[in-house]
Design an enzyme around this catalytic site. Sequence first.
Site, short mmCIF file in Angstrom:
data_model
loop_
_atom_site.label_atom_id
_atom_site.label_comp_id
_atom_site.label_asym_id
_atom_site.label_seq_id
_atom_site.Cartn_x
_atom_site.Cartn_y
_atom_site.Cartn_z
N LYS A 159 38.82 46.03 46.28
CA LYS A 159 38.16 45.69 45.02
C LYS A 159 36.73 46.21 45.16
CE LYS A 159 37.46 42.12 41.70
NZ LYS A 159 38.29 41.61 40.63
N ALA A 182 37.53 45.13 37.69
CA ALA A 182 36.98 43.84 37.29
C ALA A 182 37.08 43.82 35.77
CB ALA A 182 35.53 43.70 37.74
MG LIG Z 1 41.14 39.49 39.85
#
Ligand SMILES: [Mg+2]
Length: 219
Positions: free
Chosen positions: A40, A113
């Site tokens: 991420k 995101a």
């Molecule tokens: Mg998430």
Amino acid sequence: MFPNKVLFITGTNTEVGKTVVSYLLAKFLKKQGIKVGYWKPVETGVEKYPADGKLLSSLLGQPLEETVTYTYKLPLAPYVAAQYEGKEIDLTLLREKFNEHLNKYEFLIIEGAGGLAVPILRNYTYGNLAKEWNLPTLIVGRARLGTINDCFLTAYYGKSLGINLVGFVLNGFTGKDLSEKDNPRVVEDMTQLPVLVKIPQSSQPLDLEVDFSPLLGKV
Ligand SMILES: [Mg+2]
Ligand SMILES: Nc1ncnc2c1ncn2[C@@H]1O[C@H](COP(=O)(O)OP(=O)(O)O)[C@@H](O)[C@H]1O
């Protein structure tokens, strides 16, 4: 060299199930003996540990600090959180991390995101990143009423940028919402992209066993 693959998981919004889909896909691939990595690039709203990164790092046995590069306390879009916290996102650094992960894992899952138009920098969205890095992109949308509009707009924006959109996962089928039956068909028809996987609503969504094989030929 690994025959490495990458999939960018975006959503029609925040809280639609990107992390759950990342987790279930990672679990599915891991069972097949594939060396899966999760990344991420930016996580916001981080209290102590990044929540999404922690979940995936525990599943995959990946070091937590490797799963998330930038963290921000405020639960805001990355660009906005970065402005408040005075820590601008460096795309060159992200690109380096991307290359490292790509070389290390056979299948790299990248979670965005929020949605595709969420800014990372001023005038630079996750959609721009997906285009620049040539990422096959999966859109997670809700199963329920409202998803046709959300899915269409996300696909429309993605197409306008020339992103390689592989299709949708629709998440949270309850069997109770009248629109659920027709949503996949209408989303496919309006976007000309496939709904590859449907995931039920569950009290323990991470325990679900989901077959992601329709996705594999697309990545
Ligand atoms: Mg998430
Ligand atoms: N299929 C599902 N059934 C039940 N709860 C779900 C399901 N998918 C997601 N959730 C829950 O919804 C919330 C948002 O999901 P998450 O995957 O974190 O979304 P995102 O990563 O898009 O922000 C979480 O609390 C998650 O456990």
